[in-house]
Design a protein around this motif. Structure first.
Motif, PDB file in Angstrom:
ATOM      1  N   PHE A 515       0.854  -1.197   0.000  1.00 24.10           N
ATOM      2  CA  PHE A 515       0.000   0.000   0.000  1.00 24.10           C
ATOM      3  C   PHE A 515       0.883   1.238   0.000  1.00 24.10           C
ATOM      4  O   PHE A 515       2.099   1.176   0.172  1.00 24.10           O
ATOM      5  CB  PHE A 515      -0.957  -0.004   1.203  1.00 24.10           C
ATOM      6  N   VAL A 516       0.249   2.382  -0.188  1.00 26.61           N
ATOM      7  CA  VAL A 516       0.946   3.675  -0.250  1.00 26.61           C
ATOM      8  C   VAL A 516       0.961   4.311   1.134  1.00 26.61           C
ATOM      9  O   VAL A 516      -0.042   4.282   1.865  1.00 26.61           O
ATOM     10  CB  VAL A 516       0.252   4.614  -1.258  1.00 26.61           C
ATOM     11  N   ALA A 517       2.093   4.883   1.506  1.00 27.55           N
ATOM     12  CA  ALA A 517       2.244   5.571   2.787  1.00 27.55           C
ATOM     13  C   ALA A 517       2.979   6.890   2.544  1.00 27.55           C
ATOM     14  O   ALA A 517       3.341   7.216   1.407  1.00 27.55           O
ATOM     15  CB  ALA A 517       3.000   4.696   3.777  1.00 27.55           C
ATOM     16  N   ALA A 518       3.181   7.656   3.608  1.00 29.84           N
ATOM     17  CA  ALA A 518       3.865   8.941   3.460  1.00 29.84           C
ATOM     18  C   ALA A 518       4.727   9.241   4.671  1.00 29.84           C
ATOM     19  O   ALA A 518       4.354   8.923   5.808  1.00 29.84           O
ATOM     20  CB  ALA A 518       2.850  10.068   3.261  1.00 29.84           C
ATOM     21  N   LEU A 519       5.882   9.834   4.402  1.00 25.08           N
ATOM     22  CA  LEU A 519       6.731  10.405   5.440  1.00 25.08           C
ATOM     23  C   LEU A 519       6.465  11.903   5.466  1.00 25.08           C
ATOM     24  O   LEU A 519       6.469  12.557   4.422  1.00 25.08           O
ATOM     25  CB  LEU A 519       8.210  10.156   5.144  1.00 25.08           C
ATOM     26  N   ILE A 520       6.249  12.437   6.660  1.00 29.15           N
ATOM     27  CA  ILE A 520       5.893  13.850   6.821  1.00 29.15           C
ATOM     28  C   ILE A 520       6.916  14.536   7.713  1.00 29.15           C
ATOM     29  O   ILE A 520       7.329  13.977   8.739  1.00 29.15           O
ATOM     30  CB  ILE A 520       4.497  14.011   7.474  1.00 29.15           C
ATOM     31  N   THR A 521       7.326  15.746   7.339  1.00 29.89           N
ATOM     32  CA  THR A 521       8.093  16.586   8.258  1.00 29.89           C
ATOM     33  C   THR A 521       7.306  17.865   8.500  1.00 29.89           C
ATOM     34  O   THR A 521       6.540  18.320   7.636  1.00 29.89           O
ATOM     35  CB  THR A 521       9.497  16.927   7.722  1.00 29.89           C
ATOM     36  N   LEU A 522       7.508  18.432   9.670  1.00 27.52           N
ATOM     37  CA  LEU A 522       6.774  19.629  10.078  1.00 27.52           C
ATOM     38  C   LEU A 522       7.607  20.876   9.878  1.00 27.52           C
ATOM     39  O   LEU A 522       8.839  20.842   9.902  1.00 27.52           O
ATOM     40  CB  LEU A 522       6.357  19.506  11.548  1.00 27.52           C
TER      41      LEU A 522
END
Length: 613
Positions: A515-522
């Motif tokens: 499946f598709v996922a995401a890495l997030i930075t703030l």
């Protein structure tokens, strides 16, 4: 206007070339032509030390360039010799750039934020005669890089009048005939500059940009973009790194056509410089516009006017979208929408325009994709966004939206002398006078970069509409293929997730995964502002990454992004990282492009953790 093929889907668009400079000339001839025709034309402005600006005329500028070029010749720079330039964006950068060409040399710009190792790589590959640097810290970086490269390159300062006079002193024995012979030695098809790519997909390569790429590009784009650049006296403020081909090409366009340029060294002084110089148009990368967009909402929230700000934002977007429908033959803004927009113009939009100097007519955006929603916001607020497209290999702008022929969500039409083709696999291919000569000392990479018809393979994916407007949909090498065989273009998803005020970067992953996922930075500034407004104690990025309210906002952004795609393409989960991606960490280029391959490599453990649960 662009001509397109008659087939559907459209596979090619081109705009006819309008200017054909003499092949026996080079990029310096355009400067001399302006100096001869209008010697008192103000082409630059420098700070006066008390918050204002002093005009620099073309004859004064050329005189300083000539003196500096004599000094470079006296220092041993010969025709075809390469000269490194590593300095902050400034007037001195502009003088040195021209002086190298007047001396017959080839300039090699390096980003001022580069490390000694990156400098060493360029020095080894380019083999320069000389390195010209701005500031003690940069000088030390270059010295360390030169030592690591084991090359005997002399390092000299160029950060002010005194430094340039010191260089000029070496040219006392260089007569006018010698200078003219050096200046006129290069022809249009000779290399003018080696620009090393910022390396979003691997090791940087030296892009050979010719005098034709620069001079012919400048001559052709001006009539095409005249409404942006302005008739008669016009002015702009450049604050992007001049090592970046976009800023440098735009500076040269301005110099050849009498458009006054002032320089701002970066974010610390940008607001003050915009207010004092009051440019009529500005050039920036998407991250700058995203920051301005966010700062407006932050200011309104801090003043207790959050609902007004959000309504003003939505109104600007709706108004711009309605105007675009009208331009395409549909219905325009309703009377109620026009009235609402007029109200917010007095309450909100005018203040935004004043923050940018109060005179800006157009905002040009390039280097990477800008969210269409943000583009519509600024356009609806009276700051029309003209998005364009280009790469280092195309000497920057090769397509551009122009006033009267703008479609937000696209990067515009081919500039005169350029052809855009879309291959069967969706790759964007380019041909024209601005397309580069090849990679320095890399015949294999050069051969691989062009197809059999001589088109440059950009590596970008895109589509042309029926009128020849190009839309970029992603990167060919960034295409993800899930374990289920679904092809995913990550850029549109990432773009929508970044609309969350707290998000700095989003990296969609899922290649060969279920499946598709995401890495997030703030965004650290946005987190600090949000936490203060919400009454929370000051928190670190690590604490913010775990905070339920932060995660809720990010989840809302992910949900909104998922609405635009099928379930198989949607982001099922995400991980907020307790860090920032930046130039210092090596994850962002100086033009603020994310280096996906570095993120994927450095965050392998985090990615594995997502899929091992």
């Amino acid at each position: 206007m662009a001509t397109v093929t008659a087939d559907a889907p459209i596979t090619e668009a081109a705009t006819e070339q309008v200017a054909h400079p003499d092949p026996a000339t080079n990029v310096t001839d355009g400067v001399l032509a302006l100096c001869e025709s209008d010697p008192r034309c103000p082409v630059y402005a420098v700070p006066n030390g008390v918050g204002g600006w002093v005009d620099v005329t073309i004859d004064s500028f050329v005189g300083q360039v000539r003196r500096t070029a004599r000094g470079l010749i006296g220092l041993g720079v010969g025709v075809g010799d390469r000269v490194v330039v590593m300095a902050p964006t400034s007037y001195w950068w502009a003088v040195i750039d021209q002086a190298i060409w007047f001396a017959g040399g080839v300039s090699v710009p390096i980003y001022e934020t580069s490390s000694p190792q990156q400098v060493a790589d360029v020095v080894r590959h380019a083999a320069p005669r000389l390195a010209l640097v701005g500031g003690a810290e940069i000088a030390e970086t270059v010295r360390r890089g030169v030592e690591a490269a084991a090359e005997g390159v002399r390092v000299l300062a160029v950060d002010g009048d005194a430094a340039l006079r010191a260089i000029a002193a070496h040219g006392d024995g260089v007569d006018e005939a010698t200078l003219e012979a050096a200046r006129s030695a290069a022809r249009l098809d000779d290399v003018a500059t080696l620009v090393y790519t910022s390396g979003t997909t691997g090791r940087p390569k030296g892009v050979r940009i010719t005098h034709r790429n620069l001079a012919e590009g400048a001559a052709n784009i001006v009539p095409f973009a005249r409404d942006i650049l302005g008739e008669g006296p016009s002015r702009t403020l450049i604050f992007l790194p001049l090592a970046h081909v976009l800023a440098r090409a735009v500076q040269l366009i301005c110099l050849h056509h009498g458009i006054q340029v002032a320089h701002s060294p970066g974010a610390a002084r940008l607001t003050e410089d915009l207010a004092s110089f009051r440019p009529e148009w500005m050039l920036a990368v998407p991250r700058v516009y995203e920051k301005v967009h966010q700062s407006l909402q932050d200011a309104a929230r801090d003043a207790g006017r959050r609902q007004i700000a959000e309504s003003a934002r939505r109104t600007a977007v709706e108004y711009s979208q309605a105007r675009q429908r009208q331009a395409d033959g549909g219905d325009g803004p309703s009377a109620a929408l026009r009235a609402k927009r007029a109200l917010y113009d007095r309450l909100v939009y005018r203040r935004l325009r004043d923050r940018l100097g109060g005179q800006i007519r157009y905002m040009v955006c390039g280097a990477s994709a800008l969210s269409p929603e943000i583009a519509h916001f600024f356009t609806g607020a009276g700051l029309p966004v003209q998005e364009g497209y280009g790469l280092t290999e195309s000497t920057a702008p090769i397509t551009l939206n122009i006033p009267g022929a703008t479609r937000l969500g696209t990067v515009g039409l081919p500039v005169p002398g350029s052809t855009v083709r879309v291959a069967d696999d969706g790759e964007v291919l380019l041909r024209g006078s601005v397309v580069f000569d090849g990679y320095h000392r890399d015949e294999r990479a050069t051969a691989e970069a062009f197809d059999d018809a001589g088109f440059f393979r950009t590596g970008d994916l895109g589509a042309l509409d029926e009128d020849g407007y190009l839309a970029i949909t992603g990167r060919k090498k960034e295409l993800l293929v899930t374990a289920g065989g679904k092809n995913i273009h990550p850029a549109p998803l990432e773009e929508r997730i970044r609309l969350c005020p707290l998000v700095a970067h989003a990296v969609v992953v899922g290649d060969d995964r279920p499946f598709v996922a995401a890495l997030i930075t703030l965004d650290a500034e946005a987190v600090a502002s949000w936490s203060a407004a919400a009454g929370h104690e000051e928190m670190s990025l690590g604490e913010a990454a775990e905070h339920p309210a932060v995660r809720e906002q990010v989840q809302q952004a992910v949900d909104a992004a998922n609405e635009a795609v099928s379930r198989a393409e949607s982001v099922r989960t995400f991980r907020i990282l307790p860090l920032e991606f930046s130039e210092e960490t090596g994850h962002v280029t100086p033009s603020q492009k994310l280096q996906r391959h570095r993120v994927i490599a450095d965050c392998a453990e985090e990615i594995e953790g997502i899929y091992s649960r």
